[in-house]
Design a protein around this motif. Structure first.
Motif, mmCIF file in Angstrom:
data_model
loop_
_atom_site.group_PDB
_atom_site.id
_atom_site.type_symbol
_atom_site.label_atom_id
_atom_site.label_comp_id
_atom_site.label_asym_id
_atom_site.label_seq_id
_atom_site.Cartn_x
_atom_site.Cartn_y
_atom_site.Cartn_z
ATOM 1 N N VAL A 2 0.366 -1.282 0.075
ATOM 2 C CA VAL A 2 -0.226 0.459 0.091
ATOM 3 C C VAL A 2 0.852 1.288 0.341
ATOM 4 C CG1 VAL A 2 -1.829 1.508 1.377
ATOM 5 C CG2 VAL A 2 -1.820 -1.157 1.475
ATOM 6 N N MET A 3 2.287 1.185 0.371
ATOM 7 C CA MET A 3 3.034 2.370 1.458
ATOM 8 C C MET A 3 3.842 2.355 0.021
ATOM 9 S SD MET A 3 2.375 4.169 3.285
ATOM 10 C CE MET A 3 3.221 4.889 3.066
ATOM 11 N N VAL A 4 4.337 1.530 -0.822
ATOM 12 C CA VAL A 4 4.657 1.559 -2.861
ATOM 13 C C VAL A 4 4.309 2.695 -3.545
ATOM 14 C CG1 VAL A 4 3.838 0.519 -4.031
ATOM 15 C CG2 VAL A 4 6.433 0.374 -3.954
ATOM 16 N N VAL A 5 3.352 3.137 -3.193
ATOM 17 C CA VAL A 5 2.240 3.967 -4.479
ATOM 18 C C VAL A 5 2.636 5.332 -4.195
ATOM 19 C CG1 VAL A 5 0.155 4.296 -6.316
ATOM 20 C CG2 VAL A 5 0.862 2.209 -5.285
ATOM 21 N N PRO A 6 1.662 5.997 -2.955
ATOM 22 C CA PRO A 6 2.787 7.181 -2.620
ATOM 23 C C PRO A 6 4.373 7.271 -2.693
ATOM 24 C CG PRO A 6 1.395 6.037 -0.651
ATOM 25 C CD PRO A 6 1.945 5.105 -1.689
ATOM 26 N N GLN A 7 4.778 6.387 -1.821
ATOM 27 C CA GLN A 7 6.345 6.470 -1.321
ATOM 28 C C GLN A 7 7.337 6.197 -3.302
ATOM 29 O OE1 GLN A 7 7.990 3.215 -0.099
ATOM 30 N NE2 GLN A 7 8.949 3.282 1.355
ATOM 31 N N GLY A 8 6.419 5.958 -4.449
ATOM 32 C CA GLY A 8 7.079 5.565 -6.175
ATOM 33 C C GLY A 8 6.990 7.509 -6.239
ATOM 34 N N MET A 9 5.810 7.639 -5.976
ATOM 35 C CA MET A 9 5.452 9.309 -6.217
ATOM 36 C C MET A 9 6.061 10.932 -5.788
ATOM 37 S SD MET A 9 1.655 8.993 -7.044
ATOM 38 C CE MET A 9 1.143 10.514 -7.318
ATOM 39 N N GLU A 20 4.040 9.249 -12.688
ATOM 40 C CA GLU A 20 3.592 8.221 -13.840
ATOM 41 C C GLU A 20 5.029 7.114 -14.006
ATOM 42 O OE1 GLU A 20 2.660 11.177 -15.820
ATOM 43 O OE2 GLU A 20 1.641 11.928 -14.904
ATOM 44 N N ASN A 21 6.003 8.501 -13.995
ATOM 45 C CA ASN A 21 7.364 7.391 -13.923
ATOM 46 C C ASN A 21 7.550 6.367 -12.857
ATOM 47 O OD1 ASN A 21 8.346 9.834 -15.912
ATOM 48 N ND2 ASN A 21 8.716 7.939 -16.466
ATOM 49 N N GLY A 22 6.905 7.640 -11.300
ATOM 50 C CA GLY A 22 7.588 6.617 -9.533
ATOM 51 C C GLY A 22 6.986 5.489 -9.522
ATOM 52 N N LEU A 28 6.797 -1.982 -11.473
ATOM 53 C CA LEU A 28 7.994 -3.451 -12.344
ATOM 54 C C LEU A 28 9.082 -4.218 -11.774
ATOM 55 C CD1 LEU A 28 8.287 -1.189 -15.973
ATOM 56 C CD2 LEU A 28 7.207 -2.788 -15.604
ATOM 57 N N PRO A 29 9.848 -3.563 -11.312
ATOM 58 C CA PRO A 29 10.942 -4.142 -10.437
ATOM 59 C C PRO A 29 9.491 -5.378 -9.144
ATOM 60 C CG PRO A 29 11.092 -2.176 -9.607
ATOM 61 C CD PRO A 29 9.912 -1.828 -10.480
ATOM 62 N N ILE A 30 8.217 -5.364 -8.571
ATOM 63 C CA ILE A 30 7.710 -6.262 -7.467
ATOM 64 C C ILE A 30 7.444 -7.288 -9.244
ATOM 65 C CG2 ILE A 30 6.149 -6.194 -6.074
ATOM 66 C CD1 ILE A 30 6.024 -3.553 -5.557
ATOM 67 N N ILE A 31 6.787 -7.014 -10.586
ATOM 68 C CA ILE A 31 6.347 -7.593 -11.330
ATOM 69 C C ILE A 31 7.537 -8.706 -10.986
ATOM 70 C CG2 ILE A 31 5.707 -8.712 -13.547
ATOM 71 C CD1 ILE A 31 3.828 -5.858 -12.733
ATOM 72 N N GLY A 45 11.859 -1.893 -4.935
ATOM 73 C CA GLY A 45 11.124 -0.672 -5.356
ATOM 74 C C GLY A 45 12.174 0.671 -5.289
ATOM 75 N N PRO A 46 11.747 2.346 -5.614
ATOM 76 C CA PRO A 46 12.941 3.135 -5.691
ATOM 77 C C PRO A 46 13.210 3.172 -4.008
ATOM 78 C CG PRO A 46 10.588 3.884 -6.057
ATOM 79 C CD PRO A 46 10.256 1.673 -5.782
ATOM 80 N N VAL A 47 14.326 3.762 -3.931
ATOM 81 C CA VAL A 47 14.906 4.763 -2.787
ATOM 82 C C VAL A 47 15.092 5.978 -2.585
ATOM 83 C CG1 VAL A 47 15.968 2.012 -1.532
ATOM 84 C CG2 VAL A 47 16.939 4.018 -3.412
ATOM 85 N N ALA A 48 15.348 6.482 -1.948
ATOM 86 C CA ALA A 48 15.291 8.535 -1.932
ATOM 87 C C ALA A 48 16.686 8.027 -2.350
ATOM 88 C CB ALA A 48 15.166 8.600 -0.225
ATOM 89 N N MET A 49 18.147 7.993 -2.422
ATOM 90 C CA MET A 49 19.038 8.481 -2.401
ATOM 91 C C MET A 49 18.887 8.430 -3.950
ATOM 92 S SD MET A 49 21.841 9.426 -0.577
ATOM 93 C CE MET A 49 22.903 9.949 -1.747
ATOM 94 N N VAL A 50 18.882 7.515 -4.653
ATOM 95 C CA VAL A 50 18.769 6.766 -5.869
ATOM 96 C C VAL A 50 18.240 8.127 -6.719
ATOM 97 C CG1 VAL A 50 18.083 5.504 -7.869
ATOM 98 C CG2 VAL A 50 19.169 4.215 -5.779
#
Length: 140
Positions: A2-9, A20-22, A28-31, A45-50
């Motif tokens: 649930v948290m990965v969608v707002p995190q990615g954005m 959308e890129n977020g 995609l990484p989860i799939i 998934g994405p991380v802040a430092m990257v």
């Protein structure tokens, strides 16, 4: 999940990309990991430092505001190149290289990343436009 969608954005905003890129960067990484992964406990998934490193590296090549399409293409190319390098390192079993990174180095990197992320958000928190420069005394 649930948290990965707002995190990615949010991480897309840190990288100066569209939301959308977020979403793509968190779905995609989860799939792919679901199909090829071996650990049930690993979070992908994405991380802040990257996101910050992507923004810092690509803003020198294209302006994310005026050259949005070029900036997005460069970010996609960067992600693809990193994926190829990581896949090659996995195929050739180069994981031993990470063992040379000592605990103080990793701890220092993590602490510095937290400071950079926190300080980079002050402009949004207070609504202040800060000029970008490599030298702190020019900004202050």
């Amino acid at each position: 999940a649930v948290m990965v969608v707002p995190q990615g954005m949010a991480y897309a905003a840190l990288a100066a990309l569209r939301p959308e890129n977020g979403l793509y960067s968190c779905v995609l990484p989860i799939i792919v990991y679901g199909l090829l992964g071996t650990s049930r406990q690993l979070a992908v998934g994405p991380v802040a430092m990257v996101a910050l490193l992507t923004s810092a590296g690509l803003t020198k090549l294209a302006d994310p505001v005026t050259e949005t399409a070029k900036y997005t293409e460069l970010a996609s190319l960067l992600a693809f190149m990193v994926g190829v390098i990581q896949t090659a390192m996995g195929v050739f079993r180069l994981d031993f290289i990470v063992r040379f990174l000592s605990h103080p180095v990793l701890s220092g990197f993590t602490s510095a990343a937290a400071l950079v992320i926190g300080l980079s958000q002050l402009k949004d928190l207070f609504g202040i436009k800060l000029p970008r420069d490599k030298k702190l005394h020019k900004i202050a």
